[in-house]
Design a protein around this motif. Structure first.
Motif, PDB file in Angstrom:
ATOM      1  N   TYR A  78      12.259   3.087   2.238  1.00  7.98           N
ATOM      2  CA  TYR A  78      11.701   3.222   0.733  1.00  7.98           C
ATOM      3  C   TYR A  78      12.188   1.876   0.136  1.00  7.98           C
ATOM      4  O   TYR A  78      12.418   1.873  -0.964  1.00  7.98           O
ATOM      5  N   ASN A 105       4.371   3.927   5.779  1.00  3.07           N
ATOM      6  CA  ASN A 105       4.055   5.071   6.146  1.00  3.07           C
ATOM      7  C   ASN A 105       3.897   6.519   5.300  1.00  3.07           C
ATOM      8  O   ASN A 105       3.188   7.178   5.292  1.00  3.07           O
ATOM      9  N   SER A 106       4.839   6.326   4.335  1.00  2.57           N
ATOM     10  CA  SER A 106       4.716   7.237   3.429  1.00  2.57           C
ATOM     11  C   SER A 106       5.122   6.844   1.748  1.00  2.57           C
ATOM     12  O   SER A 106       4.385   7.441   0.958  1.00  2.57           O
ATOM     13  N   GLY A 107       6.061   6.283   1.675  1.00  3.63           N
ATOM     14  CA  GLY A 107       6.295   5.828   0.092  1.00  3.63           C
ATOM     15  C   GLY A 107       7.423   4.688   0.133  1.00  3.63           C
ATOM     16  O   GLY A 107       7.937   4.097   1.192  1.00  3.63           O
ATOM     17  N   LEU A 131      -1.207   2.785   3.026  1.00  2.00           N
ATOM     18  CA  LEU A 131      -0.369   3.496   4.137  1.00  2.00           C
ATOM     19  C   LEU A 131      -1.056   2.909   5.305  1.00  2.00           C
ATOM     20  O   LEU A 131      -2.096   2.222   5.537  1.00  2.00           O
ATOM     21  N   ARG A 133      -1.866   4.188   8.254  1.00  2.00           N
ATOM     22  CA  ARG A 133      -3.233   4.784   8.553  1.00  2.00           C
ATOM     23  C   ARG A 133      -4.396   3.976   7.829  1.00  2.00           C
ATOM     24  O   ARG A 133      -5.667   3.987   8.331  1.00  2.00           O
ATOM     25  N   GLU A 165       1.521   3.482  -5.885  1.00  2.00           N
ATOM     26  CA  GLU A 165       2.552   4.314  -4.875  1.00  2.00           C
ATOM     27  C   GLU A 165       1.698   5.391  -4.323  1.00  2.00           C
ATOM     28  O   GLU A 165       1.238   6.016  -4.935  1.00  2.00           O
ATOM     29  N   ARG A 166       1.564   5.699  -3.009  1.00  2.00           N
ATOM     30  CA  ARG A 166       1.091   6.729  -2.433  1.00  2.00           C
ATOM     31  C   ARG A 166       1.976   7.681  -1.549  1.00  2.00           C
ATOM     32  O   ARG A 166       3.073   7.092  -0.957  1.00  2.00           O
ATOM     33  N   THR A 167       1.726   8.899  -1.511  1.00  2.00           N
ATOM     34  CA  THR A 167       2.470   9.688  -0.481  1.00  2.00           C
ATOM     35  C   THR A 167       1.863  10.253   0.429  1.00  2.00           C
ATOM     36  O   THR A 167       0.365  10.712   0.216  1.00  2.00           O
ATOM     37  N   ALA A 168       2.081  10.149   1.925  1.00  2.00           N
ATOM     38  CA  ALA A 168       1.211  11.091   2.802  1.00  2.00           C
ATOM     39  C   ALA A 168       1.434  12.442   2.577  1.00  2.00           C
ATOM     40  O   ALA A 168       2.608  12.967   1.971  1.00  2.00           O
ATOM     41  N   ALA A 170       1.844  16.435   3.424  1.00  2.00           N
ATOM     42  CA  ALA A 170       2.827  17.169   4.088  1.00  2.00           C
ATOM     43  C   ALA A 170       2.178  17.498   5.540  1.00  2.00           C
ATOM     44  O   ALA A 170       1.020  18.093   5.381  1.00  2.00           O
TER      45      ALA A 170
END
Length: 171
Positions: A78, A105-107, A131, A133, A165-168, A170
């Motif tokens: 992070y 990968n996530s944030g 991200l 991906r 900001e993006r979050t993968a 769950a």
């Protein structure tokens, strides 16, 4: 003075891919930051947590010769990847107008944007997060190239990207 230089740090190749896409589409030169010393997982974790600035190598054009420098770097724990942290701290006087692209990968992108702003004493003129991906499967390519188009066509400050900001999702 030239317009735009892209400077990337990439250990896995994802940030390099993003940088190469920007450069090939817009005809911009690219510089690369590399670790000067061997790294291991524990050292990376400690360096990220403690915000250390390791020794680095830089290969590329002089950033001071460009109006805008686009920094492309991954997020580790992070936070901004430690080699890019070193680059920004060492070259801050040459970095007059900076945009930041974070790969992750996530944030953690907003932390990296804030860290760059702190190191430079001013916020980036633009920022975006992708991200891993999105860059691997190509779904983020259009947004990445549009980010570059906005930088290239603008001689003024470019507003930050909507999705900073993006979050993968769950698993």
């Amino acid at each position: 003075m030239e317009d735009v230089l892209v400077v990337c740090y990439s250990f896995t190749g994802i940030s390099r891919l993003a940088a190469q896409l920007l450069c090939s589409h817009h005809g911009w030169p690219m510089g690369e930051v590399a670790d000067a010393d061997t790294r291991d997982t524990l050292r990376c974790v400690l360096d990220s947590l403690l915000r250390r600035r390791p020794r680095i190598l830089y290969r590329g054009p002089d950033p001071g010769a460009f109006r805008t420098v686009v920094l492309v770097a991954p997020i580790w724990m992070y936070r901004l990847a430690r080699p890019m942290r070193s680059f920004v701290a060492q070259r801050r006087e040459q970095l007059r107008r900076v945009a930041v692209i974070a790969t992750m990968n996530s944030g953690g992108a907003t932390n990296a944007f804030a860290e760059v702003a702190h190191l430079l004493g001013q916020p980036p003129v633009a920022n975006a997060a992708f991200l891993q991906r999105e860059l691997e499967d190509g779904t983020g390519t259009g947004r990445l190239l549009a980010f570059g188009d906005a930088l290239q066509s603008s001689s003024t400050v470019v507003p930050p990207a909507r999705a900073a900001e993006r979050t993968a999702p769950a698993a």
